[in-house]
Design a protein around this motif. Structure first.
Motif, mmCIF file in Angstrom:
data_model
loop_
_atom_site.group_PDB
_atom_site.id
_atom_site.type_symbol
_atom_site.label_atom_id
_atom_site.label_comp_id
_atom_site.label_asym_id
_atom_site.label_seq_id
_atom_site.Cartn_x
_atom_site.Cartn_y
_atom_site.Cartn_z
ATOM 1 N N LEU A 175 -0.663 -5.313 3.144
ATOM 2 C CA LEU A 175 -0.861 -5.207 1.702
ATOM 3 C C LEU A 175 -0.570 -3.763 1.285
ATOM 4 O O LEU A 175 -1.168 -2.832 1.831
ATOM 5 N N PRO A 176 0.344 -3.550 0.356
ATOM 6 C CA PRO A 176 1.178 -4.554 -0.320
ATOM 7 C C PRO A 176 2.197 -5.198 0.627
ATOM 8 O O PRO A 176 2.487 -4.654 1.685
ATOM 9 N N ASN A 177 2.712 -6.335 0.189
ATOM 10 C CA ASN A 177 3.667 -7.083 0.990
ATOM 11 C C ASN A 177 4.899 -7.382 0.138
ATOM 12 O O ASN A 177 4.975 -8.423 -0.513
ATOM 13 N N GLU A 183 1.147 -7.419 -4.266
ATOM 14 C CA GLU A 183 0.829 -5.994 -4.346
ATOM 15 C C GLU A 183 -0.654 -5.684 -4.396
ATOM 16 O O GLU A 183 -1.045 -4.554 -4.104
ATOM 17 N N THR A 184 -1.474 -6.639 -4.779
ATOM 18 C CA THR A 184 -2.910 -6.373 -4.910
ATOM 19 C C THR A 184 -3.715 -7.409 -4.136
ATOM 20 O O THR A 184 -3.222 -8.489 -3.788
ATOM 21 N N GLU A 187 -3.837 -10.663 -6.052
ATOM 22 C CA GLU A 187 -2.640 -11.483 -5.893
ATOM 23 C C GLU A 187 -2.638 -12.191 -4.538
ATOM 24 O O GLU A 187 -2.208 -13.339 -4.443
ATOM 25 N N ARG A 188 -3.121 -11.507 -3.503
ATOM 26 C CA ARG A 188 -3.173 -12.142 -2.185
ATOM 27 C C ARG A 188 -4.159 -13.317 -2.189
ATOM 28 O O ARG A 188 -3.878 -14.364 -1.588
ATOM 29 N N GLY A 206 9.301 -8.614 -6.385
ATOM 30 C CA GLY A 206 9.180 -7.623 -5.329
ATOM 31 C C GLY A 206 10.511 -6.988 -4.981
ATOM 32 O O GLY A 206 10.597 -5.777 -4.715
#
Length: 292
Positions: A175-177, A183-184, A187-188, A206
């Motif tokens: 993370l971020p990926n 990014e957060t 979001e994950r 992205g």
């Protein structure tokens, strides 16, 4: 003491200013790669198994670039050096058939014509920072395309959709990926419940954010950005820009497509819900890039 530049020799030729073609999935990378492959003296790979293994190892875990910088650079250089070898068994121009064992590993007759190297493997963009570290004189050509058209193409591509399977989308350790556009922490956490169209939009988002970072890292002599939509009807200008930045004698004829460009096809291919999901994820990037 300043370290000397790494010298890579392939087929008896020193690799200088290799060209890497970058873009989000279905952004037109193959169109530029085809034109470069037909330029005199250029050998441009794409999709070699060893290269894909290396770039996905870096793309899916970008932190490894900082943790093991020299090892990552060596991994990438070795992978590309192997893929750029032209022997009677690997050269696409050599006729198929039996080859004597003593000749199978030697450069073929076409290798002597190659003076420049490059690659346009899928998802190369997500390893761009590592590529820059591995090849300090590399030239990058990146392509930007309307994210809505990208999502429409990804939804019709089983290979693109395969990345969203739970076994592939392991998000616990990075993370971020950027590869998945996450990014957060929020979001994950929300990612598993997102629609497939939203996940596609996150990958595009992205990718374009990575492209923007590259523009901040590299000068105009090493990076050029093309807009997919501008290449159609602008083949001559695009070829001239490619010649100026890469040094390749690109023909505008090689940039002409015989099939439909797909520009604006999202209007007929995305459902109302899919459009809404793409807009909610990538509205800011679409607006910033003029895709309104």
């Amino acid at each position: 003491m300043k370290q000397p530049s790494y010298i890579l020799v392939v087929n008896g030729t020193k690799v200088h200013r290799p060209v890497f073609v970058l873009g989000a999935p279905h952004s037109g990378v193959n169109l530029i790669a085809r034109a470069l492959r037909r330029a005199p003296g250029f050998h441009v790979g794409g999709g070699d198994t060893g290269v894909l293994n290396a770039i996905y190892a870096v793309a899916r875990r970008p932190s490894v670039v900082e943790e093991r910088a020299s090892g990552t650079a060596s991994l990438l250089r070795d992978a590309f050096a192997e893929s750029w070898q032209l022997t009677p068994l690997t050269c696409p121009l050599c006729p198929p058939g039996r080859v004597a064992a003593r000749e199978s590993a030697d450069p073929c007759r076409h290798a002597r014509r190659v003076t420049r190297f490059g690659d346009a493997s899928p998802d190369l963009l997500y390893s761009a920072t590592a590529l820059n570290a591995a090849f300090s004189d590399a030239v990058f050509v990146q392509i930007i395309r309307d994210g809505r058209d990208v999502v429409a193409d990804m939804l019709d591509d089983e290979q693109s959709l395969a990345w969203f399977r739970p076994s592939m989308a392991n998000l616990d350790h990075e993370l971020p990926n950027p590869f998945f556009g996450i990014e957060t922490q929020q979001e994950r956490e929300e990612y598993p419940n997102q629609s497939v169209a939203a996940k596609c939009a996150m990958r595009w988002r992205g990718a374009v954010r990575l492209s923007a970072q590259l523009r901040g890292m590299l000068g105009a002599d090493r990076l050029m950005t093309l807009r997919y939509e501008d290449m159609f009807g602008g083949e001559v200008e695009t070829a001239e820009r490619l010649r100026e930045v890469t040094g390749a004698r690109v023909s505008a004829v090689e940039l002409v497509r015989t099939d439909a460009s797909g520009i604006g096809s999202w209007r007929n291919r995305l459902t109302g819900d899919q459009r809404k999901d793409v807009r909610s994820i990538a509205h800011a990037e679409l607006s910033r890039l003029g895709y309104t």
